[in-house]
Design an enzyme around this catalytic site. Structure first.
Site, PDB file in Angstrom:
ATOM      1  N   HIS A   1      -7.323 -15.258 -22.509  1.00  0.00           N
ATOM      2  CA  HIS A   1      -7.433 -13.795 -22.617  1.00  0.00           C
ATOM      3  C   HIS A   1      -8.460 -13.235 -21.627  1.00  0.00           C
ATOM      4  O   HIS A   1      -9.050 -12.198 -21.870  1.00  0.00           O
ATOM      5  CB  HIS A   1      -7.815 -13.357 -24.038  1.00  0.00           C
ATOM      6  CG  HIS A   1      -6.994 -14.021 -25.107  1.00  0.00           C
ATOM      7  ND1 HIS A   1      -5.827 -13.496 -25.596  1.00  0.00           N
ATOM      8  CD2 HIS A   1      -7.157 -15.217 -25.745  1.00  0.00           C
ATOM      9  CE1 HIS A   1      -5.318 -14.316 -26.510  1.00  0.00           C
ATOM     10  NE2 HIS A   1      -6.101 -15.377 -26.616  1.00  0.00           N
TER      11      HIS A   1
ATOM     12  N   GLU B   1      -3.913 -10.513  -1.857  1.00  0.00           N
ATOM     13  CA  GLU B   1      -3.259  -9.315  -2.397  1.00  0.00           C
ATOM     14  C   GLU B   1      -1.821  -9.211  -1.902  1.00  0.00           C
ATOM     15  O   GLU B   1      -0.917  -8.825  -2.640  1.00  0.00           O
ATOM     16  CB  GLU B   1      -4.041  -8.067  -2.002  1.00  0.00           C
ATOM     17  CG  GLU B   1      -5.403  -7.991  -2.666  1.00  0.00           C
ATOM     18  CD  GLU B   1      -6.256  -6.899  -2.052  1.00  0.00           C
ATOM     19  OE1 GLU B   1      -6.346  -5.819  -2.643  1.00  0.00           O
ATOM     20  OE2 GLU B   1      -6.821  -7.103  -0.963  1.00  0.00           O
TER      21      GLU B   1
ATOM     22  N   LYS C   1     -17.433  -4.043   3.201  1.00  0.00           N
ATOM     23  CA  LYS C   1     -16.284  -4.636   2.524  1.00  0.00           C
ATOM     24  C   LYS C   1     -15.722  -5.875   3.215  1.00  0.00           C
ATOM     25  O   LYS C   1     -15.630  -5.951   4.429  1.00  0.00           O
ATOM     26  CB  LYS C   1     -15.146  -3.610   2.402  1.00  0.00           C
ATOM     27  CG  LYS C   1     -15.402  -2.483   1.451  1.00  0.00           C
ATOM     28  CD  LYS C   1     -15.616  -2.917   0.004  1.00  0.00           C
ATOM     29  CE  LYS C   1     -14.332  -3.341  -0.657  1.00  0.00           C
ATOM     30  NZ  LYS C   1     -13.403  -2.222  -0.828  1.00  0.00           N
TER      31      LYS C   1
END
Ligand code: ARG
Length: 453
Positions: A170, A304, A297
């Site tokens: 979970h 992705e 960044k």
């Protein structure tokens, strides 16, 4: 390979080839362009030519066409292949598909005997054969991609064998595990993927040749001979099934889709682990991008994109299933729509396997951060309950007592170490060092024989 731009008027003109006889009017230019598939089925040229060579040899061996004509056809087809490969021959949209392109080029080379090649054959068995041969050939490349990825996962797992981290359910911290154990779960998924791709091969490598349009041929064809020449062990048992079956395309795309599912799960974990919040690893610069506005960044774009491209392969699968749904027998032009999803799924899964295979060796684990997270005392709760159980408390009661202790803020700190906990699961498939090393050895042994010779 150069491609002639779509020119509807020209397409309509050239379409006259196979329309001679039956048709009075030419094709509407819009329809000619709509009907044309060569922009994508040109990929099949090598298999189309191989299939035609086998067919011509069989026709001659059976005395269906003269041996000299077969010899001229075979020589001509090899020349056409050379011209395509050297870029001398460009495919033309106007000639509808790869089959007509190749046959037209053959006719230009050898003249009249070219007209005998299509004896006892239809484009319906021809295209089914081409697609099967293409998949037999390309499957091997997918096997190689998977073998490389699995080998890199195994190497990484072995190199980091002593790293312990929290395992999750979970997405909540659950119990300590070895990083290697977690990573090898992906090794197992990709192993099954490879086995699935390999398991599909016997259903792909079957020859439809001789089925012609749908009902077979009136000529004394030797279907097994043609199949054998192409390295196919079997021939399709039913000529109608042979020209309309695309199960093997569905299976291949499904196998690609499930492989993408596994890749997407791995990609997602790497995205999570490399976030500042987790800080479990850094991804290699070579597989990350920067931001056009935020100088700090470093984005996990490769992962992705793998995650994102999973959607398009699922789309390919839904596309082919929907195209096939309710199609009456035998061949229908709808089947021309089998190729783009297949090629897209093949290209996409290969690209993603390549990316992930390249990225895995460069993952740098943050050992300190992982050790700190693994030392979270709450991870010991199960082991504490197990301990009480060993001392005679029924497990349900032990579970309740440790649960209450955790609720009251108690931790059982310092009782079992993460190391002791992973070592305590000392059985096949468990987290102990010996078991994980055994898993690595078994995967390596399997990898050594995974590629068919
Ligand atoms: N381009 C066609 C396809 O991919 C080849 C078969 C055409 N057959 C026909 N009867 N029109 O399906």
């Amino acid at each position: 390979m150069a491609e002639t731009p779509k020119e509807p008027a020209q397409a309509a003109e050239a379409s006259k080839g196979i329309r001679k006889g039956r048709f009075e009017a030419g094709m509407d230019p819009l329809f000619a362009a709509f009907n044309s598939s060569v922009s994508f089925d040109k990929r099949l040229y090598a298999e189309d030519i191989a299939g035609s060579i086998a067919h011509a040899s069989m026709l001659a061996a059976q005395g269906i066409i003269p041996a000299e004509d077969a010899a001229a056809i075979i020589r001509g087809l090899k020349d056409v292949r050379g011209d395509i490969e050297s870029g001398k021959l460009a495919f033309s949209e106007e000639l509808e598909d790869v089959h007509i392109n190749v046959e037209t080029a053959l006719k230009e080379k050898i003249g009249a005997p070219a007209g005998r090649l299509h004896t006892a054959r239809s484009r319906n068995d021809q295209v089914a054969l081409d697609l099967r041969l293409y998949l037999v050939n390309r499957s091997r490349l997918v096997f190689e991609d998977l073998v490389t990825l699995i080998a890199n996962i195994v190497d990484k797992a072995e190199g980091e064998i002593d790293v312990i981290m929290p395992g999750y359910t979970h997405l909540q911290r659950a119990q300590p595990v070895r990083f290697s154990h977690h990573f090898l779960a992906y090794g197992q998924m990709f192993k099954r993927d490879l086995e699935r791709f390999q398991g599909a091969l016997p259903r792909i490598a079957v020859s439809p040749l001789g089925s012609a349009a749908l009902a077979g041929s009136t000529f004394p064809v030797d279907r097994r001979m043609a199949a054998q020449e192409l390295g196919l062990a079997h021939v399709c048992a039913n000529s109608m099934d042979a020209v309309s079956d695309r199960d093997f395309v569905v299976e291949f795309i499904f196998n690609a889709a499930l492989t993408m599912t596994h890749l997407s799960r791995l990609a997602e974990e790497l995205i999570i682990w490399s976030s500042t919040e987790f800080g479990f690893c850094t991804l290699p610069d070579a597989f990350c991008s920067g931001s056009s506005i935020m100088p700090q960044k470093k984005n996990p774009d490769a992962c992705e994109l793998v995650r994102g491209k999973t959607g398009r392969v699922y789309g390919d699968l839904m596309g082919i299933l929907t195209t096939l749904k309710s199609l009456p027998l035998a061949y229908n032009k709808d089947l021309q729509e089998d190729k783009e999803p297949l090629f897209d799924a093949l290209d996409t899964v290969r690209a993603c396997l390549g990316i992930m295979g390249g990225l895995v060796p460069g993952i740098a684990l943050n050992h300190e951060r992982l050790a700190e997270a693994a030392a979270d005392p709450s991870l010991a709760a199960t082991d504490l309950a197990d301990q009480l159980t060993r001392e005679g408390t029924p497990f349900r009661e032990a579970h309740e007592r440790i649960g209450a202790m955790v609720r009251q803020g108690g931790t059982g700190e310092g009782l079992p170490s993460p190391e002791a906990m992973v070592e305590a699961r000392n059985h096949e498939g468990g987290t102990a060092r010996a078991g994980v090393l055994q898993q690595i050895a078994a995967l390596r042994e399997w990898l050594a024989t995974a590629m068919p010779s």
